[in-house]
Design a protein around this motif. Structure first.
Motif: not given
Length: 577
Positions: A159-166, A258-268
């Motif tokens: 879900v997130v990898n595709l949403a970020a790409l688009l 760093w992985i979960v930091t990405n998750w947090l900022f994606d969420t925001l």
């Protein structure tokens, strides 16, 4: 390297000797083991009785509203834009997303997680088009939901990898049929919502944060504000336990930080693009914004200390190369890595120390062991990374794979770190069962102290006291003008066999004529220890998941009568050209 079984055998044998000396604890240990066996049998039966795919031991959070999520009204999909810096220039610089062997289960899962989108978001239009076409092919021939591809974590990654790409490359949105894109996000949203990776507060790890992130992202794309709110509430509630006060994830891994930091900022990012959020969601968003500032300081300080060094403390995620994880943060969320004006020193259980051209990075433990929650940390008490002029000198072995074979077990054990063994066992007790994890207390109980000093750090623990006649271990590490001084003091009243391991980067090579010398990356080192036995060994080293290199490790050994003090001096100088 010596086999990991040697250390398991030593630990189990010591436990048996301890039990024989303490007959008054027999009933206590028997009950503890019986409860462990009962839980294992109970869990096995529950898994067999649950017929639904991927349900497992998952449970609905008792603190979360269970109202079904709406499907959402048909409307254009929304992908919030990014200001990606220099995307077109990064194509040749990015490391591979995944490089594990073909027979590693994570290799197949990487394809189902749309891992190829990770690099494409930072590359040019051509790379984005290739990734979008791969996604379209997957959607057109999606696996059955009984297949491993539909385990919740993999679904969240898709879900997130595709949403970020688009979002970053809107010009490739037409590569996938719009209705199929909508159906993909809608179906994934409902699946994730009904398969949250929650197992009770004590047994739930970072995966629940990925679930929350995916609910926010899919909800934002589809315009389902209820999903965004639920994801924010889950992330907020769980982050209060999973993050420590200064912003470090409690799971003891530099890469997962760093992985979960990405998750947090994606969420925001996706939540802030969602209009008309309910009051509870706005409050949760404010709390996560506050958390993000602490996490950015922790992740930024760690990145400043390690730089782009290819050595990582704790487990390495198979989802992305650590260098790609950092590059994604720097490009998509530059505010997620706050660069400190100076190295902050102690942050949560981490110690980041610098002096001149040198830096030390330590991931400590909570004050009491065993830890009552799951982590991505290793058996590495007292270990540290030493950087000199930005070059790793003493390294962590990392972790090549999650497979249950000898290499990752060595990398995760004490012999895979810059630490010390007494009578064949590490500073902290490891499982005394080969099949399963059992750390019986009070046998395994230990108290740990970690503190900064003027020139480095000091660590003290009583983990070795599980052996008869052995007492407290104190390690002091001090940076010197020309190197490093490590002093180990072990209390006790017994004869003991001491082993000490020092791990160097793969590009370093020992001197064939002098066992105390090693050189690499333009540096020459000598190691002075007074050890009765010194030998170089090839140790498994990983700079990323799937990577396995042979790296030099120095094993020092002594036969001593406790108490004793061992001083190890490292001297470093530029190599003559």
């Amino acid at each position: 390297m010596p086999g990991y079984r040697k250390h398991f055998i030593a630990e189990s044998a010591n436990f048996r000797r301890t039990v024989l000396r303490q007959p008054w604890r027999w009933l206590h240990y028997a009950v503890s083991l019986a409860l462990l066996v009962f839980r294992r049998i109970s869990q096995t039966l529950r898994l067999r009785l649950r017929k639904e795919a991927h349900r497992g031991l998952k449970q609905w959070p008792e603190w979360l509203d269970s109202k079904p999520l709406p499907a959402g009204e048909p409307q254009p999909l929304r992908f919030p834009s990014y200001a990606v810096r220099g995307a077109d220039s990064r194509t040749a610089e990015l490391p591979p997303v995944f490089s594990a062997p073909a027979d590693d289960p994570e290799t197949a899962l990487a394809h189902h997680r749309f891992g190829y989108c990770l690099a494409a978001v930072l590359q040019d239009k051509a790379a984005a088009q290739r990734a979008a076409r791969q996604v379209a092919a997957w959607i057109g021939n999606a696996p059955a939901k009984s297949e491993p591809a539909w385990e919740t974590y993999s679904c969240c990654e898709r879900v997130v990898n595709l949403a970020a790409l688009l979002a970053i490359h809107p010009e490739v949105q037409g590569e996938i049929d719009p209705e199929k894109t909508r159906a993909f996000f809608a179906d994934s949203l409902q699946w994730i919502n009904s398969h949250l990776e929650y197992y009770g507060m004590a047994r739930t790890n970072n995966h629940i944060l990925n679930n929350a992130r995916a609910l926010v992202v899919a909800g934002s794309v589809l315009g389902v504000s209820e999903a965004v709110e639920r994801g924010l509430l889950i992330f907020t509630h769980m982050s209060r336990s999973l993050f420590l006060p200064d912003g470090f994830l409690r799971e003891r891994s530099s890469h997962y930080q760093w992985i979960v930091t990405n998750w947090l900022f994606d969420t925001l990012h996706f939540a802030r693009a969602t209009p008309a959020l309910a009051a509870a969601a706005v409050q949760a968003l404010d709390e996560l914004s506050s958390l993000s500032r602490r996490v950015a300081q922790a992740s930024g300080a760690l990145a400043a200390s390690l730089g782009d060094a290819a050595t990582h403390i704790g487990d390495i995620s198979p989802d992305a190369h650590p260098a790609l994880t950092l590059e994604r943060l720097r490009s998509l969320y530059p505010e997620a890595l706050t660069t400190p004006s100076d190295v902050p020193g102690r942050m949560d259980d981490w110690l980041l120390f610098s002096k001149g051209a040198d830096a030390l990075v330590v991931c400590g433990f909570p004050a009491s062991y065993p830890i009552d929650y799951t982590t991505h940390g290793h058996s590495d008490l007292g270990s540290f990374i030493w950087m000199h002029q930005g070059q790793p000198v003493l390294v962590d072995s990392g972790r090549s794979s999650y497979a249950a074979n000898a290499t990752p077990r060595i990398q995760c054990g004490p012999q895979g770190h810059n630490t010390i063994l007494v009578n064949g066992v590490g500073p902290l007790a490891e499982s005394v069962l080969q099949a399963g994890r059992w750390l019986p207390t009070p046998y395994a109980k230990a108290h740990i102290e970690l503190a900064m000093t003027a020139g480095g750090f000091r660590m003290q623990h009583d983990g070795f006291a599980r052996m008869a006649g052995v007492g407290i271990h104190r390690r002091t590490v001090q940076l010197a003008d020309d190197g490093l001084i490590v002093e180990d003091m072990i209390e006790g009243v017994a004869d003991a066999a001491i082993e000490m391991f020092w791990h160097f980067p793969p590009e370093f090579a020992p001197d064939d004529k002098n066992l105390t010398c090693i050189a690499g990356a333009g540096l020459c080192l000598t190691v002075e220890s007074g050890a009765a036995d010194a030998r170089w060994q090839a140790a498994p080293f990983a700079a990323a998941y799937g990577d396995e290199q042979a790296a030099p490790a120095l094993c020092l050994a002594w036969q001593v009568t406790l108490p004793c003090t061992i001083k190890t001096v490292f001297r470093v100088s530029p190599c003559a050209e």
